[in-house]
Motif scaffolding. Structure first.
Motif, PDB file in Angstrom:
ATOM      1  N   CYS B  69       0.836  -1.201   0.000  1.00  0.00           N
ATOM      2  CA  CYS B  69       0.000   0.000   0.000  1.00  0.00           C
ATOM      3  C   CYS B  69       0.869   1.248   0.000  1.00  0.00           C
ATOM      4  CB  CYS B  69      -0.907   0.006   1.238  1.00  0.00           C
ATOM      5  SG  CYS B  69      -2.304  -1.087   1.032  1.00  0.00           S
ATOM      6  N   LYS B  71       2.245   2.701  -2.361  1.00  0.00           N
ATOM      7  CA  LYS B  71       3.193   2.813  -3.466  1.00  0.00           C
ATOM      8  C   LYS B  71       2.439   2.624  -4.781  1.00  0.00           C
ATOM      9  CE  LYS B  71       7.462   1.122  -3.011  1.00  0.00           C
ATOM     10  NZ  LYS B  71       8.458   0.019  -2.826  1.00  0.00           N
ATOM     11  N   SER B  72       2.876   3.317  -5.755  1.00  0.00           N
ATOM     12  CA  SER B  72       2.143   3.221  -7.025  1.00  0.00           C
ATOM     13  C   SER B  72       2.390   1.860  -7.646  1.00  0.00           C
ATOM     14  CB  SER B  72       2.611   4.313  -7.987  1.00  0.00           C
ATOM     15  OG  SER B  72       3.928   4.060  -8.402  1.00  0.00           O
ATOM     16  N   ALA B  73       1.429   1.464  -8.425  1.00  0.00           N
ATOM     17  CA  ALA B  73       1.534   0.157  -9.070  1.00  0.00           C
ATOM     18  C   ALA B  73       2.741   0.109  -9.982  1.00  0.00           C
ATOM     19  CB  ALA B  73       0.262  -0.114  -9.856  1.00  0.00           C
ATOM     20  N   LYS B  74       3.021   1.239 -10.593  1.00  0.00           N
ATOM     21  CA  LYS B  74       4.141   1.285 -11.528  1.00  0.00           C
ATOM     22  C   LYS B  74       5.455   0.971 -10.816  1.00  0.00           C
ATOM     23  CE  LYS B  74       6.311   4.267 -14.959  1.00  0.00           C
ATOM     24  NZ  LYS B  74       6.493   5.666 -15.356  1.00  0.00           N
ATOM     25  N   SER B  75       5.549   1.527  -9.609  1.00  0.00           N
ATOM     26  CA  SER B  75       6.787   1.307  -8.879  1.00  0.00           C
ATOM     27  C   SER B  75       6.896  -0.152  -8.436  1.00  0.00           C
ATOM     28  CB  SER B  75       6.850   2.251  -7.664  1.00  0.00           C
ATOM     29  OG  SER B  75       5.790   1.964  -6.778  1.00  0.00           O
ATOM     30  N   ARG B 103       1.471   2.952 -18.492  1.00  0.00           N
ATOM     31  CA  ARG B 103       0.626   4.126 -18.735  1.00  0.00           C
ATOM     32  C   ARG B 103       0.131   4.029 -20.169  1.00  0.00           C
ATOM     33  NH1 ARG B 103       0.703   4.031 -14.197  1.00  0.00           N
ATOM     34  NH2 ARG B 103       1.786   5.353 -12.696  1.00  0.00           N
ATOM     35  N   SER B 195      -6.940  16.439 -11.533  1.00  0.00           N
ATOM     36  CA  SER B 195      -7.645  15.165 -11.682  1.00  0.00           C
ATOM     37  C   SER B 195      -9.146  15.376 -11.786  1.00  0.00           C
ATOM     38  CB  SER B 195      -7.346  14.242 -10.504  1.00  0.00           C
ATOM     39  OG  SER B 195      -6.018  13.829 -10.558  1.00  0.00           O
ATOM     40  N   ARG B 256      -2.936   9.385 -14.681  1.00  0.00           N
ATOM     41  CA  ARG B 256      -1.979   8.841 -13.712  1.00  0.00           C
ATOM     42  C   ARG B 256      -0.629   9.519 -13.841  1.00  0.00           C
ATOM     43  NH1 ARG B 256      -3.011   2.621 -15.009  1.00  0.00           N
ATOM     44  NH2 ARG B 256      -3.088   3.546 -17.075  1.00  0.00           N
ATOM     45  N   TRP B 259       0.242  12.143 -11.376  1.00  0.00           N
ATOM     46  CA  TRP B 259       0.705  11.763 -10.032  1.00  0.00           C
ATOM     47  C   TRP B 259       2.120  11.224 -10.031  1.00  0.00           C
ATOM     48  CZ3 TRP B 259      -2.681  13.030  -6.227  1.00  0.00           C
ATOM     49  CH2 TRP B 259      -4.007  13.296  -6.613  1.00  0.00           C
ATOM     50  N   ASP B 260       2.598  10.820 -11.200  1.00  0.00           N
ATOM     51  CA  ASP B 260       3.915  10.173 -11.275  1.00  0.00           C
ATOM     52  C   ASP B 260       5.037  11.064 -10.765  1.00  0.00           C
ATOM     53  OD1 ASP B 260       2.887   7.874 -12.193  1.00  0.00           O
ATOM     54  OD2 ASP B 260       3.382   8.212 -14.314  1.00  0.00           O
ATOM     55  N   GLU B 266      10.304   7.028  -5.705  1.00  0.00           N
ATOM     56  CA  GLU B 266       9.837   5.799  -5.081  1.00  0.00           C
ATOM     57  C   GLU B 266      10.169   4.578  -5.914  1.00  0.00           C
ATOM     58  OE1 GLU B 266       5.825   5.478  -3.662  1.00  0.00           O
ATOM     59  OE2 GLU B 266       5.933   7.523  -2.891  1.00  0.00           O
TER      60      GLU B 266
END
Lengths: 551, 266
Positions: B69, B71-75, B103, B195, B256, B259-260, B266
């Motif tokens: 939790c 942390k972004s999914a990308k990371s 993305r 957003s 998204r 927000w990156d 991260e």
């Protein structure tokens, strides 16, 4: 915890950028096309913008829209309205300088009702492109629609008229009652005070129009009063309402060569004047009259023994030299009359007639050809000029001292008539009536004496009865018979005076004949006097022959 | 992106009715009211459908690994499937086999390109006539703006305002908003606000289609020969394509990315 190795290639120039580039190209192309189609601005000048709505009224060619009125602007200084009109670019070649533009609105005329569709949709401007190569951007709105489209084949001619009534544009031109064309334009020329008509003859009838054609105004009705009664003839209905122009070849003339376009013809008042005035090959001559020319008008005929050979041009002739009347400079009491000798009247081919006339006129005048004034119509007092031979006339020649060659004249008409009357009275005076009567009286007296002597003789016979007496009486009878014989001889001599061939009877007959012709000549005058008693005091006003005319 | 245009069509019908009132008297039949009812039901229905749940029913979500939790999914090297929402680190979605991306590919570039296209098309869309009314042989060409002016002059102020807002204001606002979003992806200052703006843009997109529908309705409805005929003109095509480009632009944009930048380390 091993992670995947990601190899991300650096995004190069993305294909997506083709989209805006294509869009840009399409947009530019569309806008360019639109601007191109938006059209060409022209201006239409009109006296008033009745029914024309800016942004709505269309300009059409053959009912196909080619443009639209964008705006209307009042031009105060010119008392006009200027309409700005957008014409589609593809129709730009139609905007020739001779294009005509007019308002299409409901109209009722002899050809029917037109433009009814504009009742609901409003008026529109109809443009008729011309044939000119020159382009224009300023047009003037015409009041009337163009009658003849440019695609209609035919030829245009001009008609000039100084006398004829004003005819409307659209009036038909008829060749033997068949419509072959119509008036396209009518203008009054201020310079020469004549109406000028532009006429259009439809193809193929333009092949009919030759240079010797005559044009005249054909009224709808013609009334011919003759001994056979009244003959009323009418043309077609439209001709009856609007009148028309008739065109035909002159009688007895073959069609000459086909007329070129824009050739000018003369429009005549009616058929008879058309016939008279078509003789365009003529010479002017001057005639000097030593008598009154009252009643002689311009246009009166010049005849040779009843055959018309010319027309009076001016009576009296207004001759000028150096700005001064010519007759003021001369010591002349005569009245000059200018006439035209029209060679076409002498012979169909006027050149031959002219040559013949000019070769022989000198000889004719030497032989006594003289001009005289003759009364053409006792009722109207109109007189004409007659050429005839007077062998006993004093010698004369064609005088060329004046501006025109001058023909010699003799007095005639009333002048001649009064001379004749005087002569007649003189003759009457000279008649040996008294002498004849005296002779007759003497003869009768001798007869009476003879009768008395016979009485005496018979008486003496009765009284005596003797031979001596008889012998005596016989002697007396012998004497008496001798006397009788001489008396009879005298009587015979008297009677011969009255015989048919005697000069006296001849003179008397002549006198009576002259009296009779005089009374005949005076009869119409007396009739006129009867109808208009003030004729002697006032000028005899003779109305022109009634001519049917269009209202 | 459910492109539901039923409500737009309803508004377009109303606008068309207002426009037609200038020429004819209109009476609304039962069909219209049932259509209104349908629109409401349909919109309610769409809001009730949960897409994720449907996918869940079709095939339960594949759990890749433990998720962290905050942390972004990308990371965490996870990609969300654009179609079914499955999280995966594979190149293809294990549930729906769609190609997966971290993305949206080239999101900013595509959004920019589509928006530039839309801006370019906005010029002919507004300048060229969108429809032609043939009334007794008389052509009346109307552009978007002249249509609004005519409505305003006729006194139909609400309709005029709606059309003005939908056809002129919204495309411009959308363009400005998207440029703002693109800048925001670089600046990352008011990310939350951005957003929200994006969500608003997505909802807004279809409303510009009102004018397109109005023209479509009028053209199909008014074909009375020479008396009254409405013909579509090239302008409406440009306008429709412009609206679609804007929608594509908004669709291509990936919020998204906003927000990156917030925590790039991260």
């Amino acid at each position: 915890m091993s992670e995947h190795a990601y190899i991300e290639s650096k995004p190069k120039f993305s294909v997506i950028w083709f989209v805006p580039i294509i869009a840009l190209c399409v947009t530019i192309w569309m806008l360019y096309q639109h601007q191109l189609n938006k059209g060409h601005t022209v201006f239409v000048k009109m006296s008033n913008a009745d029914g024309i709505i800016a942004g709505k009224t269309q300009v059409r060619v053959r009912s196909v829209k080619i443009g639209q009125v964008e705006s209307l602007r009042l031009q105060l200084d010119q008392n006009a309205v200027i309409a700005k009109v957008q014409i589609d670019t593809m129709y730009e070649p139609l905007l020739t300088s001779d294009a005509k533009i007019w308002v299409v609105k409901p109209r009722i005329d002899e050809s029917g009702i037109s433009g009814m569709n504009t009742l609901l949709s409003g008026v529109y401007l109809e443009l008729e492109p011309g044939t000119s190569k020159v382009k224009s951007s300023l047009f003037t709105l015409q009041d009337e629609p163009a009658l003849i489209g440019t695609d209609i084949e035919g030829k245009r001619y001009k008609l000039k008229s100084k006398h004829a009534e004003v005819l409307d544009v659209g009036t038909g031109i008829y060749f033997r009652n068949f419509k072959i064309g119509q008036i396209e334009s009518a203008n009054f020329n201020i310079d020469n005070l004549a109406m000028e008509y532009g006429v259009f003859i439809f193809s193929p009838y333009d092949q009919l129009i030759t240079n010797n054609m005559i044009f005249w105004v054909a009224s709808g009705v013609s009334i011919n009063l003759s001994t056979e009664g009244i003959d009323v003839s009418t043309g077609s209905l439209s001709k009856l309402i609007k009148g028309g122009i008739s065109v035909d070849y002159p009688p007895d003339q073959a069609p000459s060569e086909i007329a070129q376009e824009q050739v000018s013809f003369t429009l005549h008042e009616n058929f008879s004047t058309a016939l008279e005035q078509r003789f365009d090959d003529y010479d002017f001559y001057l005639i000097e009259f030593e008598q009154s020319i009252r009643g002689l008008r311009a246009g009166a005929p010049v005849e040779y023994r009843g055959m018309r050979i010319g027309t009076v041009e001016q009576a009296p002739a207004q001759l000028k030299r150096n700005g001064q009347p010519l007759y003021f400079q001369q010591d002349s009491t005569s009245i000059p009359v200018l006439i035209r000798i029209e060679y076409g009247r002498l012979f169909e081919r006027s050149a031959i007639a002219r040559e013949y006339w000019q070769q022989h006129i000198e000889k004719w005048i030497r032989n006594g050809l003289r001009a005289s004034l003759k009364s053409g119509n006792m009722l109207t007092g109109a007189i004409y000029i007659e050429l005839d031979f007077y062998p006993d006339a004093p010698d004369a020649r064609v005088m060329t001292s004046s501006l025109y060659p001058t023909l010699p004249s003799v007095s005639s008409g009333f002048t001649a008539l009064s001379e004749q009357v005087t002569k007649l009275l003189n003759k009457l005076n000279d008649l040996p009536v008294n002498k004849t009567l005296d002779q007759l009286d003497g003869t009768l007296r001798e007869y009476r004496q003879l009768a008395m002597e016979m009485n005496e003789l018979i008486g003496s016979f009765n009284q005596s009865g003797t031979t001596n007496k008889v012998n005596e009486n016989l002697d007396t009878i012998k004497v008496t018979l001798t006397q009788l014989t001489s008396s009879l001889r005298q009587f015979e001599k008297t009677l011969t005076h009255y015989q048919q061939d005697s000069t006296m009877v001849e003179q008397l007959t002549d006198t009576l004949e002259e009296l009779e012709s005089l009374s005949n000549t005076l009869k119409p005058f007396a009739k006129g006097l009867n109808e208009q008693p003030n004729m002697i005091i006032f000028n005899k006003q003779t109305p022109d022959d009634p001519e049917p005319r269009k209202k | 992106m459910p492109l539901n245009l039923a409500d737009i069509f309803l508004v377009a019908v109303l606008v068309s009715a207002f426009k037609l009132m200038a020429y004819a008297e209109l009476e609304l039949g039962y069909g219209f009211w049932s259509y209104v009812l349908f629109v409401f039901c349909f919109i309610e229905l769409l809001t009730l459908i949960d897409e994720n749940e449907l996918w869940q029913r079709q095939q339960p979500q594949f759990e890749p690994k433990t998720l962290h939790c905050g942390k972004s999914a990308k990371s965490q090297a996870l990609k969300q499937c654009n179609v079914c929402g499955q999280l995966t680190s594979d190149t293809h979605c294990p549930r729906c086999y769609a190609k997966t991306h971290f993305r949206k590919p080239q999101a900013n570039a595509r959004a920019l390109a589509w928006m530039v296209t839309a801006l370019v098309l906005m010029i002919p869309a507004n300048l060229l006539p969108i429809m032609n009314t043939v009334n007794l042989g008389q052509n009346t060409f109307a552009t978007i703006f002249s249509g609004i002016v005519i409505l305003w002059q006729d006194g139909s102020y609400p309709v005029a305002i709606i059309i003005f807002a939908a056809s002129i204001c919204i495309p411009i606002i959308k363009a400005l908003a998207l440029f703002y979003l693109l800048i925001e992806t670089q600046r990352c200052k008011k990310v939350e606000q951005a957003s929200k703006l994006y969500r608003w843009l997505e909802w807004m997109g279809k409303w510009s289609m009102i004018d397109v529908f109005v023209v479509i309705i009028l053209v199909s409805l008014v074909q009375l020969g020479t008396v009254l005929t409405v013909e579509p003109q090239i302008g409406i095509v440009f306008f429709a394509v412009m609206v679609l480009c804007q929608m594509m632009s908004v669709h291509s944009f990936d919020p998204r990315i906003l927000w990156d930048r917030l925590n790039p380390h991260e």
